[in-house]
Design an enzyme around this catalytic site. Structure first.
Site, PDB file in Angstrom:
ATOM      1  N   HIS A   1       3.874  -9.055  -7.762  1.00 15.08           N
ATOM      2  CA  HIS A   1       2.661  -9.848  -7.955  1.00 15.08           C
ATOM      3  C   HIS A   1       1.451  -8.967  -7.655  1.00 15.08           C
ATOM      4  O   HIS A   1       1.520  -8.037  -6.856  1.00 15.08           O
ATOM      5  CB  HIS A   1       2.713 -11.039  -6.988  1.00 15.08           C
ATOM      6  CG  HIS A   1       1.687 -12.096  -7.206  1.00 15.08           C
ATOM      7  ND1 HIS A   1       0.380 -11.972  -6.770  1.00 15.08           N
ATOM      8  CD2 HIS A   1       1.774 -13.323  -7.801  1.00 15.08           C
ATOM      9  CE1 HIS A   1      -0.288 -13.078  -7.078  1.00 15.08           C
ATOM     10  NE2 HIS A   1       0.526 -13.904  -7.708  1.00 15.08           N
TER      11      HIS A   1
ATOM     12  N   ASP B   1       7.616 -10.097   0.050  1.00 11.32           N
ATOM     13  CA  ASP B   1       6.883 -11.217  -0.538  1.00 11.32           C
ATOM     14  C   ASP B   1       7.899 -12.332  -0.776  1.00 11.32           C
ATOM     15  O   ASP B   1       8.691 -12.278  -1.711  1.00 11.32           O
ATOM     16  CB  ASP B   1       6.228 -10.779  -1.848  1.00 11.32           C
ATOM     17  CG  ASP B   1       5.549 -11.933  -2.586  1.00 11.32           C
ATOM     18  OD1 ASP B   1       5.602 -13.074  -2.105  1.00 11.32           O
ATOM     19  OD2 ASP B   1       4.973 -11.681  -3.664  1.00 11.32           O
TER      20      ASP B   1
ATOM     21  N   GLN C   1       8.260 -17.031  -3.329  1.00 13.76           N
ATOM     22  CA  GLN C   1       9.141 -17.772  -4.239  1.00 13.76           C
ATOM     23  C   GLN C   1      10.531 -17.992  -3.657  1.00 13.76           C
ATOM     24  O   GLN C   1      11.408 -18.529  -4.350  1.00 13.76           O
ATOM     25  CB  GLN C   1       9.242 -17.043  -5.578  1.00 13.76           C
ATOM     26  CG  GLN C   1       7.922 -16.851  -6.302  1.00 13.76           C
ATOM     27  CD  GLN C   1       7.299 -18.155  -6.770  1.00 13.76           C
ATOM     28  OE1 GLN C   1       7.974 -19.184  -6.862  1.00 13.76           O
ATOM     29  NE2 GLN C   1       6.008 -18.120  -7.055  1.00 13.76           N
TER      30      GLN C   1
ATOM     31  N   LYS D   1       3.093 -23.557  -1.854  1.00 13.88           N
ATOM     32  CA  LYS D   1       4.284 -23.490  -2.708  1.00 13.88           C
ATOM     33  C   LYS D   1       5.488 -24.186  -2.066  1.00 13.88           C
ATOM     34  O   LYS D   1       6.553 -24.263  -2.673  1.00 13.88           O
ATOM     35  CB  LYS D   1       4.616 -22.031  -3.018  1.00 13.88           C
ATOM     36  CG  LYS D   1       3.658 -21.361  -4.007  1.00 13.88           C
ATOM     37  CD  LYS D   1       4.090 -19.943  -4.308  1.00 13.88           C
ATOM     38  CE  LYS D   1       3.334 -19.339  -5.493  1.00 13.88           C
ATOM     39  NZ  LYS D   1       1.903 -19.146  -5.240  1.00 13.88           N
TER      40      LYS D   1
ATOM     41  N   CYS E   1      -0.143 -13.299 -12.853  1.00 13.75           N
ATOM     42  CA  CYS E   1      -0.529 -12.293 -11.838  1.00 13.75           C
ATOM     43  C   CYS E   1       0.485 -11.151 -11.793  1.00 13.75           C
ATOM     44  O   CYS E   1       0.803 -10.624 -10.721  1.00 13.75           O
ATOM     45  CB  CYS E   1      -0.694 -12.923 -10.465  1.00 13.75           C
ATOM     46  SG  CYS E   1      -2.056 -14.097 -10.366  1.00 13.75           S
TER      47      CYS E   1
END
Length: 484
Positions: A193, A270, A273, A296, A439
């Site tokens: 990202h 990261d 997700q 999220k 992104c």
């Protein structure tokens, strides 16, 4: 600053048999008038209750979803807790399939936010009066909930930030500027990202460090053997996603961390997700830093999470200066608080943190393994259903017994711009998906396209949502191909 990309390989999945030629959006504009806009009935429209400040916290299990019925899927049993899903958009039932961008919020989270502002709104860590003490207790309780949710060894390893982007920037400017120098290397993948790339570009410009990028393998997954080969004593940091927001691949973080630590490198994960969709145990992964986003994972916008190992956070200088992050201030110098306060200058996002704590309670009430198992089933159904669309190109790995995909698919349809697809799905069918580069412009360039459409699911989605989307997509594709 230097950067490099190595070992580029491209491959089309088995349900894709054409070379995609990127087209510009059509000039056709269709707008269906909005009618019948309103909320549905049932539990999803429960009135928000308020309580006195003395009993204002949302306890674990309060407003817990009813997931006990064996006859209902997880999606069907939790949908009543999300009022926003029970409405019409452009004259059609809303089908929300843009969860990789942001999730919807259950009633329990909205109640927690409402209750904070109505019953005990006050600043934290600064007052001795009842409201301030109550707000401080709830704010710090939210930190403990997050720590437990990802199995941090202490709540002091959890820093609240504005969002995951700020969390990565905090590591870049605090740890990065203090530890990187010329000829050091930061290893990333081409699938990251922008928020995981740009901060390190800025730091590399200041320090002279080099950014190196791992390419994809033939399955359109970051090439782990390439990554392992690129690691060296020059590598000081590995920055990687846990789950790709475009490719839907799930990386073996524990192995990557082990390889990185063998050469003395730190690892920043990261997990935006992954934390909302599966069990994540930071101690088991042994990650040095990990970031996630509240919005999220059913929580409010405006707050993110940085996990950092205690010894690393303690050695890092402040990111921002001001109130709250200090120990003592003199005219000629200041001393700083211990983490996490050192990295939380000024009045924090108090209500948002409390709302995040309520979201953690809600997700924990369902069980993250249960959510993950259900989403694996949805992911396979989505992928297989999309393969029935003529001329479709789905990005990322093909699911199999040994390869799981996250519950999202980025795709293109031959000759149709993804923004046109998303617009018609919304205006004629009430289906919300994403179009654009998500992104991830470097990844899209690597794949040879400028944009893609993305459908992304969460546990409150159902197979009926997927089927409705597929039927709507077929009609949309048929509509555009009728002009050829």
């Amino acid at each position: 600053m230097m950067s490099s990309i190595e070992g580029a390989v491209l491959k089309l999945p088995y349900c894709s048999s054409f070379k995609f030629n990127h087209t510009k959006p059509t000039s056709l504009s269709i707008r269906i008038g909005v009618s019948g806009r309103g909320r549905g009935s049932g539990r999803g429209n429960r009135a928000i209750r308020t309580t006195t400040a003395a009993s204002s916290s949302v306890k674990q299990g309060e407003f817990a979803p009813d997931v006990s019925s064996p006859s209902l899927s997880l999606g069907h049993s939790t949908r009543p807790d999300f009022p926003i899903l029970h409405q019409e958009v452009n004259g059609s039932k809303l089908v929300y399939l843009d969860n990789a961008a942001t999730s919807q919020k259950p009633t329990a989270v909205m109640k927690a936010l409402h209750n904070y502002y109505e019953a005990y709104n006050s600043n934290v860590h600064r007052g001795i009066h009842f409201l301030s003490a109550k707000a401080t207790d709830e704010y710090e309780l939210a930190r403990k909930k997050v720590a437990g949710f990802i199995n941090a060894s202490s709540s002091r390893e959890i820093v609240f930030t504005k969002n995951a982007t700020e969390a990565i920037n905090l590591v870049a400017y605090s740890w990065g500027l203090a530890n990187l120098k010329a000829e050091d290397e930061v290893l990333l993948t081409v699938a990251e990202h922008h928020s995981a790339i740009v901060p390190w570009q800025l730091v590399a410009e200041k320090t002279g460090a080099t950014l190196r990028f791992v390419s994809l393998n033939e399955d359109e997954v970051p090439d782990l053997m390439n990554l392992k080969e690129m690691l060296s004593r020059k590598t000081k940091l590995v920055v990687t996603h846990h789950v790709s927001n475009v490719l839907a691949c799930i990386l073996p973080i524990k192995e990557i961390v082990h390889w990185a630590h063998n050469v003395g490198a730190r690892v920043l994960v990261d997990a935006c997700q992954s934390v909302p969709h599966m069990p994540v145990d930071v101690q088991n992964l042994d990650a040095d830093f990990l970031v996630a986003s509240s919005h999220k994972m059913c929580g409010p916008t405006g707050i993110g999470i940085l996990y950092g190992k205690s010894d690393l956070l303690s050695a890092m200088p402040p990111f921002l200066g001001g109130g709250e992050m200090i120990a003592d201030v003199f005219l000629d110098h200041s001393t700083y608080a211990e983490p996490p306060s050192r990295f939380e200058a000024g009045t924090p996002a108090i209500g948002e943190a409390i709302g995040l704590g309520a979201a953690v309670d809600y997700l924990s009430g369902i069980g993250m393994q249960k959510i993950h198992n259900y989403e694996v089933e949805l992911a396979t159904y989505l992928y297989e259903s999309l393969c029935s669309i003529p001329g479709i190109r789905i990005y990322g790995p093909v699911p199999s017994e040994s390869v799981s995909r996250a519950a999202l698919c980025s795709f293109n349809v031959e000759g149709i711009h993804p923004t046109d697809i998303a617009a018609i799905l919304d205006q004629q069918h009430g289906v919300a998906i994403r179009s654009g580069h998500h992104c991830a412009q470097p990844l899209h360039r690597y794949l040879g396209v400028g944009a893609s459409a993305r459908v992304s699911l969460y546990f409150y989605n159902t197979k009926e949502d997927v089927s409705y989307f597929i039927d709507a997509l077929k009609e949309t594709v048929s509509f555009f191909t009728s002009f050829k």
